[in-house]
Design an enzyme around this catalytic site. Structure first.
Site, PDB file in Angstrom:
ATOM      1  N   HIS A  46      -3.108  -1.402  -3.330  1.00  0.00           N
ATOM      2  CA  HIS A  46      -2.018  -2.141  -3.987  1.00  0.00           C
ATOM      3  C   HIS A  46      -1.767  -1.529  -5.352  1.00  0.00           C
ATOM      4  CE1 HIS A  46       0.393  -5.150  -5.898  1.00  0.00           C
ATOM      5  NE2 HIS A  46      -0.591  -5.666  -6.605  1.00  0.00           N
ATOM      6  N   HIS A  87       1.426  -1.197  -8.718  1.00  0.00           N
ATOM      7  CA  HIS A  87       2.641  -1.761  -9.300  1.00  0.00           C
ATOM      8  C   HIS A  87       3.652  -0.626  -9.493  1.00  0.00           C
ATOM      9  CE1 HIS A  87       0.448  -5.523 -11.114  1.00  0.00           C
ATOM     10  NE2 HIS A  87       0.100  -5.264  -9.869  1.00  0.00           N
ATOM     11  N   TYR A 122      10.046  11.184   7.494  1.00  0.00           N
ATOM     12  CA  TYR A 122       8.662  10.899   7.146  1.00  0.00           C
ATOM     13  C   TYR A 122       8.444   9.435   6.774  1.00  0.00           C
ATOM     14  CZ  TYR A 122       6.535  15.399   7.767  1.00  0.00           C
ATOM     15  OH  TYR A 122       6.014  16.529   8.346  1.00  0.00           O
TER      16      TYR A 122
END
Length: 220
Positions: free
Chosen positions: A101, A103, A128
């Protein structure tokens, strides 16, 4: 009582090193800043996850949080506040070995400017993206670590390879830490292209996407 073998110890040490190496790479190239973002990896007896408020560019392998299967912390610094989100993904997709994860700037910007569709945050504009990422839905905003978000993502864990948390950034899962990071990078690059060219380009045709399915087993 189960006994930890030397092979398991070696594998865990490799995972620790991979988390730190990938974290530093993502941080150094601007995919995350400050102490934002987190990475986890599955172990035979639980998970490794980056500590809460840790900088992905300055991770220490020995200080990564080790968490048992029941969610109890075993060692390391305090686990990321997104632990429940990561655990939900693992619980609902046995093939997942890692979750990343960040930002990432362009994906956060996209969530603010307006995604393509709630069920597909960006259109399939490159081969892709179709091959390496696939469908990525938007998860409406809630505070970081919110249980409701973890539940929504867990429900999608077996259906897609990642989601975009509104105002917070992407969460991507895969068969290794590196492969999850690669997919996240492809997603971020596609968001960047879409923000630059959204009025000047169109998605790949249905025939082109079907060709990618046939040739590369693309999940679209």
């Amino acid at each position: 009582m189960s006994r930890i073998t030397s092979s398991q110890t070696t594998d865990e040490n490799r995972l620790r090193d991979e988390i730190c190496r990938v974290g530093a790479s993502l941080f150094n190239r601007g995919y995350t800043v400050g102490s934002s973002g987190n990475i986890s990896a599955r172990l035979p007896d639980g998970w490794l996850i980056t500590p809460t408020d840790a900088c992905l560019g300055m991770l220490d392998p020995a200080r990564l949080a080790k968490v048992a299967g029941d969610g109890t912390q075993v060692s390391g610094d305090r686990a990321s506040k997104t632990l429940a989100l990561h655990r939900g993904i693992y619980a609902n997709n046995a093939a997942v070995r890692a979750v990343v994860h960040t930002h990432s700037t362009h994906l956060v910007a996209l969530s603010l400017a307006g995604v393509w569709k709630p069920e597909d945050v960006v259109p399939p504009i490159t081969p892709y993206y179709v091959m390496k990422v696939g469908h990525v839905p938007l998860i409406p905003y809630d505070r970081p670590g919110a249980p409701a978000v973890a539940e929504q993502v867990a429900d999608l864990a077996g259906k897609v390879r990642g989601v975009l948390l509104e105002r917070l950034g992407p969460v991507v899962w895969h068969e290794s830490v590196s492969s999850a990071a690669f997919a996240l990078e492809e997603l971020e690059e596609t968001a960047k292209l879409w923000l630059m060219l959204r009025d000047k380009t169109t998605p790949l045709s249905a025939a082109a996407i079907d060709d990618l399915r046939q040739a590369f087993k693309a999940r679209w």
